[in-house]
Design a protein around this motif. Sequence first.
Motif, PDB file in Angstrom:
ATOM      1  N   SER A  21      14.001   4.038  -3.142  1.00 51.16           N
ATOM      2  CA  SER A  21      13.433   2.868  -2.465  1.00 51.16           C
ATOM      3  C   SER A  21      11.960   2.777  -2.822  1.00 51.16           C
ATOM      4  CB  SER A  21      13.605   2.986  -0.952  1.00 51.16           C
ATOM      5  OG  SER A  21      14.976   3.062  -0.606  1.00 51.16           O
ATOM      6  N   LEU A  22      11.604   1.696  -3.504  1.00 50.74           N
ATOM      7  CA  LEU A  22      10.238   1.526  -3.992  1.00 50.74           C
ATOM      8  C   LEU A  22       9.493   0.499  -3.148  1.00 50.74           C
ATOM      9  CD1 LEU A  22      10.985   1.402  -7.813  1.00 50.74           C
ATOM     10  CD2 LEU A  22       9.882   3.273  -6.578  1.00 50.74           C
ATOM     11  N   PRO A  23       8.229   0.734  -2.863  1.00 52.72           N
ATOM     12  CA  PRO A  23       7.430  -0.248  -2.129  1.00 52.72           C
ATOM     13  C   PRO A  23       7.187  -1.494  -2.986  1.00 52.72           C
ATOM     14  CG  PRO A  23       6.357   1.911  -2.204  1.00 52.72           C
ATOM     15  CD  PRO A  23       7.471   1.940  -3.192  1.00 52.72           C
ATOM     16  N   ASP A  24       6.845  -2.571  -2.330  1.00 54.22           N
ATOM     17  CA  ASP A  24       6.430  -3.766  -3.053  1.00 54.22           C
ATOM     18  C   ASP A  24       5.099  -3.489  -3.748  1.00 54.22           C
ATOM     19  OD1 ASP A  24       8.637  -5.179  -2.104  1.00 54.22           O
ATOM     20  OD2 ASP A  24       7.564  -5.810  -0.282  1.00 54.22           O
ATOM     21  N   PRO A  26       2.718  -3.103  -7.567  1.00 60.44           N
ATOM     22  CA  PRO A  26       2.764  -2.287  -8.788  1.00 60.44           C
ATOM     23  C   PRO A  26       2.676  -0.799  -8.483  1.00 60.44           C
ATOM     24  CG  PRO A  26       0.590  -3.253  -8.518  1.00 60.44           C
ATOM     25  CD  PRO A  26       1.450  -3.850  -7.450  1.00 60.44           C
ATOM     26  N   GLY A  27       3.346  -0.019  -9.298  1.00 56.73           N
ATOM     27  CA  GLY A  27       3.279   1.431  -9.176  1.00 56.73           C
ATOM     28  C   GLY A  27       2.319   1.999 -10.206  1.00 56.73           C
ATOM     29  N   PRO A  28       2.381   3.293 -10.447  1.00 58.44           N
ATOM     30  CA  PRO A  28       3.291   4.220  -9.770  1.00 58.44           C
ATOM     31  C   PRO A  28       2.871   4.518  -8.336  1.00 58.44           C
ATOM     32  CG  PRO A  28       1.847   5.407 -11.275  1.00 58.44           C
ATOM     33  CD  PRO A  28       1.561   3.960 -11.487  1.00 58.44           C
ATOM     34  N   HIS A  29       3.881   4.973  -7.532  1.00 57.48           N
ATOM     35  CA  HIS A  29       3.682   5.182  -6.107  1.00 57.48           C
ATOM     36  C   HIS A  29       3.797   6.665  -5.746  1.00 57.48           C
ATOM     37  CE1 HIS A  29       4.404   0.828  -5.679  1.00 57.48           C
ATOM     38  NE2 HIS A  29       5.466   0.998  -6.452  1.00 57.48           N
ATOM     39  N   PRO A  30       3.168   7.087  -4.671  1.00 57.79           N
ATOM     40  CA  PRO A  30       3.523   8.387  -4.089  1.00 57.79           C
ATOM     41  C   PRO A  30       4.970   8.327  -3.612  1.00 57.79           C
ATOM     42  CG  PRO A  30       2.076   7.177  -2.616  1.00 57.79           C
ATOM     43  CD  PRO A  30       2.138   6.385  -3.894  1.00 57.79           C
ATOM     44  N   ALA A  31       5.611   9.465  -3.477  1.00 57.08           N
ATOM     45  CA  ALA A  31       7.037   9.466  -3.132  1.00 57.08           C
ATOM     46  C   ALA A  31       7.412  10.711  -2.352  1.00 57.08           C
ATOM     47  CB  ALA A  31       7.892   9.375  -4.399  1.00 57.08           C
ATOM     48  N   VAL A  32       8.532  10.622  -1.655  1.00 55.79           N
ATOM     49  CA  VAL A  32       9.121  11.779  -0.981  1.00 55.79           C
ATOM     50  C   VAL A  32      10.612  11.835  -1.289  1.00 55.79           C
ATOM     51  CG1 VAL A  32       7.466  11.751   0.929  1.00 55.79           C
ATOM     52  CG2 VAL A  32       9.640  10.534   1.169  1.00 55.79           C
ATOM     53  N   VAL A  33      11.142  13.038  -1.232  1.00 60.13           N
ATOM     54  CA  VAL A  33      12.584  13.249  -1.227  1.00 60.13           C
ATOM     55  C   VAL A  33      13.001  13.460   0.216  1.00 60.13           C
ATOM     56  CG1 VAL A  33      14.497  14.703  -2.008  1.00 60.13           C
ATOM     57  CG2 VAL A  33      12.539  14.287  -3.530  1.00 60.13           C
ATOM     58  N   ALA A  64       6.363   0.541   3.713  1.00 61.69           N
ATOM     59  CA  ALA A  64       5.273  -0.247   4.291  1.00 61.69           C
ATOM     60  C   ALA A  64       3.924   0.444   4.118  1.00 61.69           C
ATOM     61  CB  ALA A  64       5.545  -0.500   5.771  1.00 61.69           C
ATOM     62  N   LYS A  65       3.952   1.754   3.892  1.00 58.14           N
ATOM     63  CA  LYS A  65       2.721   2.519   3.646  1.00 58.14           C
ATOM     64  C   LYS A  65       2.505   2.776   2.155  1.00 58.14           C
ATOM     65  CE  LYS A  65       1.582   3.395   8.007  1.00 58.14           C
ATOM     66  NZ  LYS A  65       0.289   2.977   8.596  1.00 58.14           N
ATOM     67  N   GLY A  66       3.357   2.152   1.318  1.00 57.42           N
ATOM     68  CA  GLY A  66       3.199   2.312  -0.119  1.00 57.42           C
ATOM     69  C   GLY A  66       3.841   3.554  -0.686  1.00 57.42           C
ATOM     70  N   ILE A  67       4.807   4.154   0.031  1.00 55.66           N
ATOM     71  CA  ILE A  67       5.437   5.406  -0.387  1.00 55.66           C
ATOM     72  C   ILE A  67       6.898   5.165  -0.737  1.00 55.66           C
ATOM     73  CG2 ILE A  67       6.027   7.767   0.304  1.00 55.66           C
ATOM     74  CD1 ILE A  67       3.684   7.560   2.329  1.00 55.66           C
ATOM     75  N   ALA A  68       7.332   5.676  -1.882  1.00 54.45           N
ATOM     76  CA  ALA A  68       8.733   5.575  -2.309  1.00 54.45           C
ATOM     77  C   ALA A  68       9.552   6.706  -1.680  1.00 54.45           C
ATOM     78  CB  ALA A  68       8.826   5.643  -3.824  1.00 54.45           C
ATOM     79  N   THR A  69      10.862   6.485  -1.573  1.00 51.37           N
ATOM     80  CA  THR A  69      11.755   7.481  -0.983  1.00 51.37           C
ATOM     81  C   THR A  69      13.008   7.630  -1.834  1.00 51.37           C
ATOM     82  OG1 THR A  69      11.041   6.872   1.252  1.00 51.37           O
ATOM     83  CG2 THR A  69      13.070   8.144   1.071  1.00 51.37           C
ATOM     84  N   LEU A  70      13.376   8.868  -2.134  1.00 49.82           N
ATOM     85  CA  LEU A  70      14.640   9.164  -2.809  1.00 49.82           C
ATOM     86  C   LEU A  70      15.561   9.887  -1.842  1.00 49.82           C
ATOM     87  CD1 LEU A  70      16.557   9.438  -5.249  1.00 49.82           C
ATOM     88  CD2 LEU A  70      15.379  11.592  -5.800  1.00 49.82           C
TER      89      LEU A  70
END
Length: 301
Positions: A21-24, A26-33, A64-70
Motif C-alpha cells: 500500500s503506497l501513499p499518494d 511521488p516516492g520513494p516512501h518510508p515503509a513498514v512490514v 496518510a502520514k506518507g508511509i507505505a505498508t507491506l
Amino acid sequence: MLDTDLTVTADDGTPLAGTLSLPDGPGPHPAVVLLHGSGPVDRHGNAGKIALALGAPLATALAAKGIATLCYDRRGVGATPGDWRASGFTGNYEDAAAALRVVSAHPAVRAEAVGVVGHSEGALHAMTLAARHDLRAVVLLAGFARLGEDAMRWQAASIFSGLPAPVRLLRRPLGALGNRVLAKVKTTETDVTRIAGNPLNARWMREMLVHDTRTQLAAIHAPVLAVTGEKDIQVDPADLDEIARLVPGGAEVHRVPGLTHLLRGDPGRHTIRSYRRLLREPVDADLLTLVSGWLAARLDG
C-alpha cells in the motif's frame, strides 16, 4: 493510497502473496512490514471467522502520514500456497525476513527508512528482525517478554479465569490434561500431529515453547514502541516493564486502559466470550493515531 500486488519469494521459493500500500504522491516512501498474529492469517489479519481486520485501517493511517505498508498471506492462506499447520515458528520468522528484504529493495521504498509493525506472534518476529537487521523503527503490539511456554501458560490461566464458574471448577483436571498435551507435543518430531483426532501444528508449538523473546529484546538498537492493552487476556500487560528494561536505551511503552488483545476497547468485564462482539467493532482509532504518528516521527526524518 494505491494498493499493488507484491509477491514475496520465500527462502524455499514459496511465493507469498502480498499487498504493498503506497501513499499518494511521488516516492520513494518510508515503509513498514506488517506482521500479524498466529494461525491461518491472511494479509488483512483475518483467520477465518476471526477477522481482526488490522491490515487496511493501519495501512490507511500510515499512508496518510506518507508511509507505505507491506502485508502478505501466510502459507496456505489466501493466495499463498502451502499448509499453515506445517509451518514452524522459525519458518514464519524466515518468511517475515524475506518480506523485509523485498520491501527494502522496492523502488518505491526508501531502503534506509524501513520499519516493522508486529501484533501478537508478529510482535515476536518483529523483535527478532530488529535484533538482526538495521531497522529505523519497531512497533510491538501485544508482544511478551518471557519464555514462550511461560507466556502460553499465562495466557491459558488468564483465559480460564474468565470462563463460567462451572467450568472453573474443572481447573485441576483440565490443567492436567493441558500438561499432558504439552508433554506429548514436546516429544513429537513431525510438523503436524493429532491430538484427540484433531490436527495440531506441532512444529510451531515446539519452537514457540522454547523461544525466549528476552534475548532479542536485549539486542535491539532501533527505537521501539510497545503497546499492550490493559485488558489483554492473551499477553501479560506487565511485560511492558520488562520490554522497557531490556531494550538498550529503553522503549516507549503504553499500557492502554480498556484495550484488549483484539486492539479494540472493551468498557465492560472482558473475557474470551467478548471476542465475537468486539470483532464487530473497528480497530481502536486512538491506537492507529499513536502508531502512525510515532512511526512518522521516526521514519520520515
